[in-house]
Write an enzyme that holds these catalytic residues in place. Structure first.
Site, PDB file in Angstrom:
ATOM      1  N   HIS A 114       0.803  -1.224   0.000  1.00 46.72           N
ATOM      2  CA  HIS A 114       0.000   0.000   0.000  1.00 46.72           C
ATOM      3  C   HIS A 114       0.832   1.269   0.000  1.00 46.72           C
ATOM      4  O   HIS A 114       0.288   2.367  -0.018  1.00 46.72           O
ATOM      5  CB  HIS A 114      -0.893   0.016   1.240  1.00 46.72           C
ATOM      6  CG  HIS A 114      -0.108   0.213   2.506  1.00 46.72           C
ATOM      7  ND1 HIS A 114       0.602  -0.790   3.084  1.00 46.72           N
ATOM      8  CD2 HIS A 114       0.101   1.310   3.268  1.00 46.72           C
ATOM      9  CE1 HIS A 114       1.208  -0.328   4.164  1.00 46.72           C
ATOM     10  NE2 HIS A 114       0.925   0.941   4.299  1.00 46.72           N
TER      11      HIS A 114
HETATM   12  C1  UD1 Z   1      -1.536   4.878   6.657  1.00 48.29           C
HETATM   13  C2  UD1 Z   1      -0.170   5.263   7.236  1.00 48.29           C
HETATM   14  C3  UD1 Z   1       0.844   4.177   6.907  1.00 48.29           C
HETATM   15  C4  UD1 Z   1       0.360   2.811   7.373  1.00 48.29           C
HETATM   16  C5  UD1 Z   1      -1.015   2.555   6.735  1.00 48.29           C
HETATM   17  C6  UD1 Z   1      -1.545   1.209   7.180  1.00 48.29           C
HETATM   18  C7  UD1 Z   1       0.340   7.679   7.262  1.00 48.29           C
HETATM   19  C8  UD1 Z   1       1.163   8.713   6.644  1.00 48.29           C
HETATM   20  N1  UD1 Z   1       0.329   6.497   6.630  1.00 48.29           N
HETATM   21  O1  UD1 Z   1      -1.413   4.863   5.252  1.00 48.29           O
HETATM   22  O2  UD1 Z   1       2.054   4.461   7.577  1.00 48.29           O
HETATM   23  O3  UD1 Z   1       1.268   1.825   6.976  1.00 48.29           O
HETATM   24  O4  UD1 Z   1      -1.904   3.598   7.159  1.00 48.29           O
HETATM   25  O5  UD1 Z   1      -2.756   0.895   6.619  1.00 48.29           O
HETATM   26  O6  UD1 Z   1      -0.256   7.907   8.289  1.00 48.29           O
HETATM   27  N2  UD1 Z   1      -8.948   4.785   3.019  1.00 48.29           N
HETATM   28  C9  UD1 Z   1     -10.147   4.113   3.049  1.00 48.29           C
HETATM   29  N3  UD1 Z   1     -10.626   3.702   4.259  1.00 48.29           N
HETATM   30  C10 UD1 Z   1      -9.973   3.922   5.422  1.00 48.29           C
HETATM   31  C11 UD1 Z   1      -8.758   4.629   5.383  1.00 48.29           C
HETATM   32  C12 UD1 Z   1      -8.258   5.046   4.181  1.00 48.29           C
HETATM   33  O7  UD1 Z   1     -10.765   3.891   2.023  1.00 48.29           O
HETATM   34  O8  UD1 Z   1     -10.463   3.499   6.483  1.00 48.29           O
HETATM   35  C13 UD1 Z   1      -8.392   5.203   1.693  1.00 48.29           C
HETATM   36  C14 UD1 Z   1      -8.697   6.624   1.336  1.00 48.29           C
HETATM   37  O9  UD1 Z   1      -8.876   6.685  -0.033  1.00 48.29           O
HETATM   38  C15 UD1 Z   1      -7.418   7.356   1.716  1.00 48.29           C
HETATM   39  C16 UD1 Z   1      -6.349   6.318   1.438  1.00 48.29           C
HETATM   40  O10 UD1 Z   1      -6.971   5.068   1.756  1.00 48.29           O
HETATM   41  O11 UD1 Z   1      -7.252   8.531   0.996  1.00 48.29           O
HETATM   42  C17 UD1 Z   1      -5.103   6.478   2.234  1.00 48.29           C
HETATM   43  O12 UD1 Z   1      -5.386   6.559   3.640  1.00 48.29           O
HETATM   44  P1  UD1 Z   1      -4.375   7.311   4.645  1.00 48.29           P
HETATM   45  O13 UD1 Z   1      -4.867   7.198   6.039  1.00 48.29           O
HETATM   46  O14 UD1 Z   1      -4.083   8.659   4.109  1.00 48.29           O
HETATM   47  O15 UD1 Z   1      -3.016   6.522   4.477  1.00 48.29           O
HETATM   48  P2  UD1 Z   1      -2.683   4.982   4.304  1.00 48.29           P
HETATM   49  O16 UD1 Z   1      -2.209   4.756   2.911  1.00 48.29           O
HETATM   50  O17 UD1 Z   1      -3.789   4.124   4.812  1.00 48.29           O
END
Ligand code: UD1
Length: 368
Positions: A206
């Site tokens: 991811h």
């Molecule tokens: C985050 C952490 C990363 C960790 C990962 C584990 C940061 C900078 N990154 O990355 O270190 O390894 O979590 O999973 O904090 N989304 C959903 N549902 C959710 C959450 C996110 O659909 O419950 C989607 C959204 O489109 C969002 C994208 O995932 O924009 C990224 O989510 P985000 O929390 O920004 O970062 P992760 O890539 O999950």
């Protein structure tokens, strides 16, 4: 002492669970609240972990959701400041390296509240990783730095952190793994999926560095498709990866049919289910941080698709191999493992299931 424990994203939950459990042994000394920032909000990315890990429901959910890094960080800070002003804790505890970790640290410190960082001192030296920026900002501000290994201690010392702020306690994520290992082994998920021990690989992926660029993601998927001809790959797909693969038109690499074959995708799995699958996997492929540590303790070969790691101990004593995101390197190392060249490893010092107890003992001694 009044403590606010902070969680935000999936990898935080299994780190916080044993800390809460250890704190509950001191009801007359510690009052604690659990704040969930809401960085992760999907049932499969958040709530299911509370159930699996037997964690109390958050007392407060800031419900910040997704956004750009600046938006997400800012929203957490605005909301967490209100909580700190209302609750007036003596200490805030943050874990890991996600945006919630850094945002809550900055907020609390600016209000003069002490902060403890669990999993301090990890460094990838890769400033293109948002987590590295989060780790640096968090550690420079924190009052108590709880570390997992000697590399982390050395990193902090080299950055000028006084020795009396650093506490080598071990690994809370491994506390959780050791506690749930026996239960995970009793699940019947692999039987339901028709998997036999050592007859499949698991995959997580991811990182923006791997999935946000079409050329890089295509190369990785080509390598994985080759491996999957010999060994089916179970891929609980992260929302970010799903979104990017759809955007780039790479859906044909995945199979989501009844039978596990090729690169078989499923929704993100619960903690116990994924532990269950990893325990019996022939090989784990990942770009995650925590999985490098979990496979080290499980003794399962891990191929890490990143150019660097903030967890070098997993390569020094564990079964972790760094391959970057180059197709040839991924295939080369996977083929070695498939042909029986298995990297051997052992558990690092103090990854023994008691890290959270050590943390709470330090806090009780220091803060009373
Ligand atoms: C985050 C952490 C990363 C960790 C990962 C584990 C940061 C900078 N990154 O990355 O270190 O390894 O979590 O999973 O904090 N989304 C959903 N549902 C959710 C959450 C996110 O659909 O419950 C989607 C959204 O489109 C969002 C994208 O995932 O924009 C990224 O989510 P985000 O929390 O920004 O970062 P992760 O890539 O999950």
């Amino acid at each position: 002492m009044k403590v606010i424990n902070v969680v935000g994203a999936r990898p935080n939950f299994m780190k916080m669970a044993p800390i809460i459990e250890a704190m509950n042994r001191y009801p007359d000394k510690i009052r604690h609240l659990l704040v969930h920032t809401g960085q992760h909000y999907d049932e499969k990315m958040s709530q299911s972990f509370f159930v699996d890990l037997g964690m109390p429901k958050p007392d407060i959910n800031l419900e910040v959701g997704s956004g750009s890094h600046a938006e997400q960080t800012a929203r957490i800070m605005v909301e967490f400041e209100k909580v700190c002003l209302q609750e007036k804790p003596d200490l805030v505890i943050v874990v890991g390296d996600v945006n919630s970790t850094m945002a809550c640290t900055i907020t609390a410190k600016k209000l003069g509240i002490q902060v403890a960082h669990v999993e301090a001192g990890l460094r990838s030296r890769d400033m293109t990783m948002p987590e590295e920026i989060n780790r640096l900002c968090t550690d420079v501000l924190c009052d108590y730095l709880f570390t997992t290994d000697h590399f982390a201690d050395e990193n902090l010392a080299a950055e000028g952190v006084p020795a009396d702020k650093i506490f080598f306690v071990g690994n809370v994520m491994i506390d959780t793994l050791l506690k749930h290992r026996a239960l995970a082994s009793t699940l019947d998920l692999s039987r339901k999926l028709g998997l036999v021990p050592k007859g499949y690989a698991t995959l997580t992926m991811h990182r923006p560095g791997n999935v946000d660029d079409k050329r890089i993601l295509t190369g990785i998927l080509e390598a994985l498709a080759e491996i999957a001809k010999e060994l089916p790959i179970v891929f609980p797909i992260h929302p970010r990866t799903k979104k990017m693969a759809e955007q780039f038109g790479l859906g044909h690499f995945f199979n989501s049919g009844e039978k596990v074959e090729g690169i078989w995708i499923t929704e993100p799995l619960g903690y116990l289910e994924f532990l269950h699958l990893n325990m019996n996997a022939r090989l784990v492929l990942t770009d995650s941080g925590g999985l490098q540590e979990e496979t080290t303790v499980l003794g399962v070969p891990c191929i890490t698709m990143r150019p660097n790691t903030e967890r070098p101990i997993t390569c020094e004593v564990g079964s972790n191999i760094m391959v970057g995101n180059d197709k040839t390197r991924i295939l080369e190392e996977a083929r070695k493992i498939l042909s029986g060249e298995i990297p051997q490893g052992r558990s690092p010092e103090k990854w023994d299931g008691h890290a959270a107890e050590r943390i709470v003992e330090v806090l009780v001694e220091k803060l009373g």
